[in-house]
Design a protein around this motif. Sequence first.
Motif, PDB file in Angstrom:
ATOM      1  N   ALA A  83       1.268  -1.028  -0.097  1.00  9.75           N
ATOM      2  CA  ALA A  83       0.080   0.288  -0.070  1.00  9.75           C
ATOM      3  C   ALA A  83       0.903   1.366   0.352  1.00  9.75           C
ATOM      4  CB  ALA A  83      -1.097  -0.094   1.269  1.00  9.75           C
ATOM      5  N   ASN A  84       2.179   1.446   0.777  1.00  9.71           N
ATOM      6  CA  ASN A  84       2.677   2.356   0.970  1.00  9.71           C
ATOM      7  C   ASN A  84       4.234   2.448  -0.511  1.00  9.71           C
ATOM      8  OD1 ASN A  84       1.092   3.453   2.837  1.00  9.71           O
ATOM      9  ND2 ASN A  84       2.380   1.678   4.245  1.00  9.71           N
ATOM     10  N   TYR A  85       4.330   1.219  -1.002  1.00 10.56           N
ATOM     11  CA  TYR A  85       5.256   1.029  -1.879  1.00 10.56           C
ATOM     12  C   TYR A  85       4.861   2.170  -2.901  1.00 10.56           C
ATOM     13  CZ  TYR A  85       8.999  -1.215  -4.311  1.00 10.56           C
ATOM     14  OH  TYR A  85      10.153  -0.910  -4.808  1.00 10.56           O
ATOM     15  N   ALA A  86       4.492   2.408  -4.053  1.00 11.26           N
ATOM     16  CA  ALA A  86       4.428   3.423  -5.002  1.00 11.26           C
ATOM     17  C   ALA A  86       4.925   4.854  -4.580  1.00 11.26           C
ATOM     18  CB  ALA A  86       3.314   3.273  -5.767  1.00 11.26           C
ATOM     19  N   GLN A  87       4.460   4.792  -3.327  1.00  8.26           N
ATOM     20  CA  GLN A  87       4.411   6.551  -2.829  1.00  8.26           C
ATOM     21  C   GLN A  87       6.057   6.342  -2.482  1.00  8.26           C
ATOM     22  OE1 GLN A  87       1.770   7.643   0.414  1.00  8.26           O
ATOM     23  NE2 GLN A  87       2.394  10.085   1.047  1.00  8.26           N
ATOM     24  N   LYS A  88       6.580   5.544  -1.941  1.00  4.04           N
ATOM     25  CA  LYS A  88       7.966   5.744  -1.134  1.00  4.04           C
ATOM     26  C   LYS A  88       8.542   5.797  -2.157  1.00  4.04           C
ATOM     27  CE  LYS A  88      10.537   3.102   1.106  1.00  4.04           C
ATOM     28  NZ  LYS A  88      12.481   2.471   0.338  1.00  4.04           N
ATOM     29  N   LEU A  89       8.190   5.676  -3.681  1.00  2.98           N
ATOM     30  CA  LEU A  89       9.366   5.317  -4.185  1.00  2.98           C
ATOM     31  C   LEU A  89       8.814   6.681  -5.366  1.00  2.98           C
ATOM     32  CD1 LEU A  89       9.496   1.671  -6.513  1.00  2.98           C
ATOM     33  CD2 LEU A  89      11.320   2.352  -5.146  1.00  2.98           C
ATOM     34  N   TYR A 106       5.509  -4.613 -14.263  1.00  3.58           N
ATOM     35  CA  TYR A 106       5.251  -3.867 -15.344  1.00  3.58           C
ATOM     36  C   TYR A 106       3.715  -2.937 -14.655  1.00  3.58           C
ATOM     37  CZ  TYR A 106       7.138  -7.834 -17.217  1.00  3.58           C
ATOM     38  OH  TYR A 106       8.637  -8.838 -17.241  1.00  3.58           O
ATOM     39  N   GLY A 107       4.227  -1.789 -15.185  1.00  2.34           N
ATOM     40  CA  GLY A 107       2.934  -0.902 -15.780  1.00  2.34           C
ATOM     41  C   GLY A 107       3.628   0.602 -15.129  1.00  2.34           C
ATOM     42  N   PRO A 108       2.906   1.768 -14.835  1.00  4.96           N
ATOM     43  CA  PRO A 108       2.804   2.818 -15.500  1.00  4.96           C
ATOM     44  C   PRO A 108       4.387   3.357 -14.559  1.00  4.96           C
ATOM     45  CG  PRO A 108       0.998   2.727 -14.660  1.00  4.96           C
ATOM     46  CD  PRO A 108       1.607   1.294 -14.179  1.00  4.96           C
ATOM     47  N   MET A 109       4.419   3.007 -13.387  1.00  6.45           N
ATOM     48  CA  MET A 109       5.940   3.082 -12.493  1.00  6.45           C
ATOM     49  C   MET A 109       7.071   3.118 -13.419  1.00  6.45           C
ATOM     50  SD  MET A 109       6.797   2.940  -8.819  1.00  6.45           S
ATOM     51  CE  MET A 109       5.601   3.762  -8.359  1.00  6.45           C
ATOM     52  N   ILE A 110       7.216   2.250 -14.096  1.00  9.06           N
ATOM     53  CA  ILE A 110       8.657   1.534 -15.052  1.00  9.06           C
ATOM     54  C   ILE A 110       8.326   2.736 -16.230  1.00  9.06           C
ATOM     55  CG2 ILE A 110       9.675  -0.205 -16.481  1.00  9.06           C
ATOM     56  CD1 ILE A 110       8.339  -2.603 -14.378  1.00  9.06           C
ATOM     57  N   THR A 111       7.469   2.290 -16.295  1.00  5.74           N
ATOM     58  CA  THR A 111       7.282   4.288 -17.638  1.00  5.74           C
ATOM     59  C   THR A 111       7.719   5.075 -17.517  1.00  5.74           C
ATOM     60  OG1 THR A 111       6.048   2.325 -19.136  1.00  5.74           O
ATOM     61  CG2 THR A 111       5.896   4.107 -19.609  1.00  5.74           C
ATOM     62  N   GLN A 112       7.588   5.462 -16.344  1.00  4.35           N
ATOM     63  CA  GLN A 112       7.389   6.840 -15.368  1.00  4.35           C
ATOM     64  C   GLN A 112       8.831   6.739 -15.323  1.00  4.35           C
ATOM     65  OE1 GLN A 112       4.885   7.959 -12.077  1.00  4.35           O
ATOM     66  NE2 GLN A 112       6.656   9.146 -11.734  1.00  4.35           N
ATOM     67  N   PHE A 113       9.297   5.955 -14.942  1.00 10.16           N
ATOM     68  CA  PHE A 113      10.933   6.118 -14.577  1.00 10.16           C
ATOM     69  C   PHE A 113      11.480   6.139 -15.342  1.00 10.16           C
ATOM     70  CE2 PHE A 113      10.578   4.940  -9.933  1.00 10.16           C
ATOM     71  CZ  PHE A 113      10.036   5.914  -9.668  1.00 10.16           C
ATOM     72  N   THR A 114      12.137   4.645 -16.342  1.00 12.23           N
ATOM     73  CA  THR A 114      12.640   5.301 -17.213  1.00 12.23           C
ATOM     74  C   THR A 114      12.678   6.075 -18.258  1.00 12.23           C
ATOM     75  OG1 THR A 114      11.036   3.981 -18.584  1.00 12.23           O
ATOM     76  CG2 THR A 114      12.525   2.444 -17.745  1.00 12.23           C
TER      77      THR A 114
END
Length: 118
Positions: A83-89, A106-114
């Motif tokens: 629950a807190n992981y995405a916000q932390k990263l 897989y998902g939007p966070m990988i795309t956002q970061f890369t």
Amino acid sequence: MKRTAAWFVPVALTTLIATGCGGGSPAGNAASNGTTGSANQTITLRFSWWGDQTRATITQQVIDLYEKLHPNVKIQPEFTSYANYAQKLTTEAAGGNLPDVVQMNYGPMITQFTTQGL
């Protein structure tokens, strides 16, 4: 699911950490991560993952084993609930302080970061 996690987590962790440390000779590792020094130099990696306490316990056991086999590598574990992981990263990314190794689906966070070169 638990049976899969029992073998997948250690294999995935070992692969990620080996990738983070680079390949080849110890001198190659120092050059690839931007450090200089002897093959005995300590390399510290921050490793962040999410999950429940069972995953945290298994992952810590693998970290302990990896450090035993590679005494010059120290891993700073950073365990967070899902629950807190995405916000932390996201917060760490904004501050330019992402861990060296992260667990991501897989998902939007990988795309956002890369796309941001993170």
